[in-house]
Design an enzyme around this catalytic site. Structure first.
Site, PDB file in Angstrom:
ATOM      1  N   VAL A   7       3.674  -2.048  16.077  1.00 54.31           N
ATOM      2  CA  VAL A   7       3.337  -1.166  14.971  1.00 54.31           C
ATOM      3  C   VAL A   7       2.074  -0.360  15.250  1.00 54.31           C
ATOM      4  O   VAL A   7       1.768   0.566  14.521  1.00 54.31           O
ATOM      5  CB  VAL A   7       3.169  -1.926  13.629  1.00 54.31           C
ATOM      6  CG1 VAL A   7       4.480  -2.548  13.196  1.00 54.31           C
ATOM      7  CG2 VAL A   7       2.047  -2.927  13.697  1.00 54.31           C
ATOM      8  N   TYR A 100      -9.252  -8.454   6.325  1.00 55.82           N
ATOM      9  CA  TYR A 100      -7.891  -8.530   5.774  1.00 55.82           C
ATOM     10  C   TYR A 100      -7.847  -7.866   4.398  1.00 55.82           C
ATOM     11  O   TYR A 100      -6.967  -7.044   4.113  1.00 55.82           O
ATOM     12  CB  TYR A 100      -7.441  -9.990   5.692  1.00 55.82           C
ATOM     13  CG  TYR A 100      -6.060 -10.180   5.114  1.00 55.82           C
ATOM     14  CD1 TYR A 100      -4.927 -10.007   5.895  1.00 55.82           C
ATOM     15  CD2 TYR A 100      -5.879 -10.532   3.773  1.00 55.82           C
ATOM     16  CE1 TYR A 100      -3.653 -10.182   5.373  1.00 55.82           C
ATOM     17  CE2 TYR A 100      -4.619 -10.709   3.241  1.00 55.82           C
ATOM     18  CZ  TYR A 100      -3.502 -10.529   4.042  1.00 55.82           C
ATOM     19  OH  TYR A 100      -2.252 -10.689   3.512  1.00 55.82           O
ATOM     20  N   LYS A 104      -5.614  -4.553   3.394  1.00 54.13           N
ATOM     21  CA  LYS A 104      -4.575  -4.588   2.370  1.00 54.13           C
ATOM     22  C   LYS A 104      -4.902  -3.642   1.207  1.00 54.13           C
ATOM     23  O   LYS A 104      -3.992  -3.040   0.624  1.00 54.13           O
ATOM     24  CB  LYS A 104      -4.336  -6.015   1.883  1.00 54.13           C
ATOM     25  CG  LYS A 104      -3.722  -6.905   2.964  1.00 54.13           C
ATOM     26  CD  LYS A 104      -2.413  -6.339   3.487  1.00 54.13           C
ATOM     27  CE  LYS A 104      -1.743  -7.246   4.489  1.00 54.13           C
ATOM     28  NZ  LYS A 104      -0.433  -6.749   4.928  1.00 54.13           N
TER      29      LYS A 104
END
Length: 185
Positions: A7, A100, A104
């Site tokens: 990705v 993280y 997000k």
């Protein structure tokens, strides 16, 4: 149809979308669930650790959306569903995962931004932000004790299963949500 790639490589994602369309027809639905996780205190986090998280969890979703969006724009529309996390809206007690959480939060706003950019072309973009889910990421030994606490603090007093994310994804992929775009479910 299994297509290996990363990705973090836009050219590989574009090739995967093209290959998929050649074999299965026009791309109308895409679910982007790229993600890694770990915990490190902010004051000792290495720049490389921060960058890897952003590269996979945020840039990887952007590059996926870009490749999918190009196809959907050419095909007259579609639905892109990005898997974010409740950690994009709240800060989890006891987890030192600033990288993280930041990634997000970026996925949520990326979804809203793309929704506005592509709405006139018939491409809907939404996010799903699950709570604590028993995914491979949450089966790591370092979070085993925390999962017990998280389950106790969750209104349903348990951790969600991966299968419980299917219903929201089907809703966002279907015509039942034809007027829903830019939403974080």
């Amino acid at each position: 149809l299994v297509l290996p790639g990363s990705v973090t490589a836009g050219d590989e994602l574009a090739a995967a979308v093209q290959s998929t369309e050649r074999q299965l027809g026009p791309l109308k639905v895409a679910v982007n669930a790229a993600g890694i996780a770990n915990a490190t205190p902010a004051e000792t986090m290495l720049l490389e650790e921060w960058q890897r998280m952003i590269d996979v969890d945020l840039t990887g979703v952007f590059l996926s959306c870009q490749a999918e969006g190009r196809a959907m724009l050419a095909n007259g529309g579609g639905s892109i569903i990005n898997i974010a996390s409740m950690s994009g809206s709240i800060v989890n007690r006891g987890l030192k995962q600033i990288h993280y959480n930041t990634a997000k939060a970026g996925v949520i706003h990326l979804s809203k931004s793309l929704a506005m950019e592509w709405v006139a072309s018939g491409v809907r973009v939404n996010a799903i932000s699950p709570g604590y889910t028993l995914s491979p990421m949450n089966k790591r030994p370092e979070v085993a004790e925390q999962l017990k606490v998280f389950a106790a603090e969750t209104p349903m007093a348990r951790i969600a299963t991966v299968d419980e994310m299917v219903g929201p994804a089907i809703f966002l992929a279907s015509t039942a949500s034809s007027f829903v775009t830019g939403h974080d479910l």
